[in-house]
Design an enzyme around this catalytic site. Sequence first.
Site, PDB file in Angstrom:
ATOM      1  N   CYS A  44     -18.398 -16.059  -3.422  1.00  0.00           N
ATOM      2  CA  CYS A  44     -19.437 -15.235  -2.791  1.00  0.00           C
ATOM      3  C   CYS A  44     -20.833 -15.766  -3.109  1.00  0.00           C
ATOM      4  O   CYS A  44     -21.777 -15.532  -2.347  1.00  0.00           O
ATOM      5  CB  CYS A  44     -19.321 -13.782  -3.251  1.00  0.00           C
ATOM      6  SG  CYS A  44     -17.922 -12.899  -2.534  1.00  0.00           S
ATOM      7  N   CYS A  86     -23.978  -2.349   4.743  1.00  0.00           N
ATOM      8  CA  CYS A  86     -23.208  -1.105   4.660  1.00  0.00           C
ATOM      9  C   CYS A  86     -24.082   0.059   5.126  1.00  0.00           C
ATOM     10  O   CYS A  86     -25.159   0.293   4.564  1.00  0.00           O
ATOM     11  CB  CYS A  86     -22.733  -0.863   3.228  1.00  0.00           C
ATOM     12  SG  CYS A  86     -21.870   0.712   3.016  1.00  0.00           S
ATOM     13  N   ASP A 116       0.834  -1.198   0.000  1.00  0.00           N
ATOM     14  CA  ASP A 116       0.000   0.000   0.000  1.00  0.00           C
ATOM     15  C   ASP A 116       0.871   1.252   0.000  1.00  0.00           C
ATOM     16  O   ASP A 116       0.536   2.263   0.610  1.00  0.00           O
ATOM     17  CB  ASP A 116      -0.928   0.000   1.223  1.00  0.00           C
ATOM     18  CG  ASP A 116      -2.065   1.022   1.101  1.00  0.00           C
ATOM     19  OD1 ASP A 116      -2.376   1.413  -0.037  1.00  0.00           O
ATOM     20  OD2 ASP A 116      -2.614   1.419   2.135  1.00  0.00           O
ATOM     21  N   CYS A 128     -24.699 -14.486  -2.100  1.00  0.00           N
ATOM     22  CA  CYS A 128     -24.695 -13.666  -0.879  1.00  0.00           C
ATOM     23  C   CYS A 128     -24.649 -12.179  -1.222  1.00  0.00           C
ATOM     24  O   CYS A 128     -23.866 -11.742  -2.069  1.00  0.00           O
ATOM     25  CB  CYS A 128     -23.499 -14.041  -0.012  1.00  0.00           C
ATOM     26  SG  CYS A 128     -23.390 -13.105   1.536  1.00  0.00           S
ATOM     27  N   CYS A 153     -14.212   1.740   8.923  1.00  0.00           N
ATOM     28  CA  CYS A 153     -15.452   0.979   9.100  1.00  0.00           C
ATOM     29  C   CYS A 153     -15.194  -0.459   8.695  1.00  0.00           C
ATOM     30  O   CYS A 153     -14.580  -0.719   7.659  1.00  0.00           O
ATOM     31  CB  CYS A 153     -16.566   1.591   8.257  1.00  0.00           C
ATOM     32  SG  CYS A 153     -18.150   0.712   8.361  1.00  0.00           S
ATOM     33  N   CYS A 175     -19.511 -10.459   6.977  1.00  0.00           N
ATOM     34  CA  CYS A 175     -19.238 -11.404   5.888  1.00  0.00           C
ATOM     35  C   CYS A 175     -19.173 -12.826   6.433  1.00  0.00           C
ATOM     36  O   CYS A 175     -18.423 -13.104   7.374  1.00  0.00           O
ATOM     37  CB  CYS A 175     -17.921 -11.044   5.204  1.00  0.00           C
ATOM     38  SG  CYS A 175     -17.409 -12.235   3.938  1.00  0.00           S
TER      39      CYS A 175
END
Length: 373
Positions: free
Chosen positions: A192, A202, A139, A195, A245, A252
Amino acid sequence: MPSLSVFALRTLLEREAHNLGFSAVRVSRPTLQTAHKHLATWLAAGYQGSMAWLEQDPELRTDPSRLWPGTTCILTVSLPYLGEDLTSCTEALNDPTQGVIAQYALGQDYHRRMRRRLHLLAERMEAQWGPFSWRPFSDSAPLLEVEIAAQGGLGWRGKHTLLLQRQGSYFFLGELLCNLPLPSDPPEEDHCGTCQTCLTVCPTRAIVAPYQLDARLCIAYLTIEHPGPIPELLRPFLGNRIYGCDDCQLHCPWNRFANTARGAREFLRRKELENLSLPALFAWSAEDFLTRLAGSPIRRIGHERWLRNVAVALGNGPATPAALAALARQRNHPAELVREHVEWAWQRLQNGNSPVPVPVGVESVILLRDTDS
């Protein structure tokens, strides 16, 4: 000349990566053919908000070999950072008198620590393979980390746009750009399925569609990257989140199997963040902020944005004497950014507004998407 076979080199890579605390390591190529189009579409939609640096030199982001000439191979690793039971995270969100900080920021800043581990990985590889060209990143450069990791099968891109593994998503990513003669790994399948949990939980509906995030609505963006006032329409939905957040990760299903921070104690909650009473945090001076958060990623937002975020959280909480007194002391703060949010919070508590936000409506999301926030 190298004395190891390619098979032995791969075995060495996996052993040393494990010894350094990485939960997984995969091999990718510095070719991201489809990423350029996806990035251009995302930028054209304005989803980057005030993160103007994402618009600079998109070709560099989609061609890692330009960052380190001679790159033919990318070693991409994951490093778990989850140090607490997920139940405690939920409990913190349900206590409006306490501030909530994203799990990744509770410990030490990961950037240099991840690069140091990658540096050690390269040195250990060189000790048995011989010299090769390499440079570590985490990053810290215009690299599309999730794209690279997904291409090499380190995980798959979840609908929340984060990288997912069968052990969840609470991990940092790092890359070692190099020229080792290792074959690339195949991509991981998307697991996923049908789902939609991350979209529905959110708080601001920032995940506008599967695999599409509008950063302008994202609480992580609003509390960390965004330098100006937080849009008033969104402030109630921040709740008591004061830095980042985790909601899309917290709920999940794959994070039921999340790895803990094995061998990475520096990412566990630091003592300065054990008591997150909002009035107490709001009383920190600029010197307190810098001293108490030395070595923390939170320091990057600066003291004024810290006060901005905490003021919003106070405005979303109960009108206790401690909260009102804390706000009263800062109503004449020299920074307009702080004063504006303090006044908003003060009026909100004085008017008896409910501290518990309800899900943002579709009409509000559409309005915000059409507004340069």
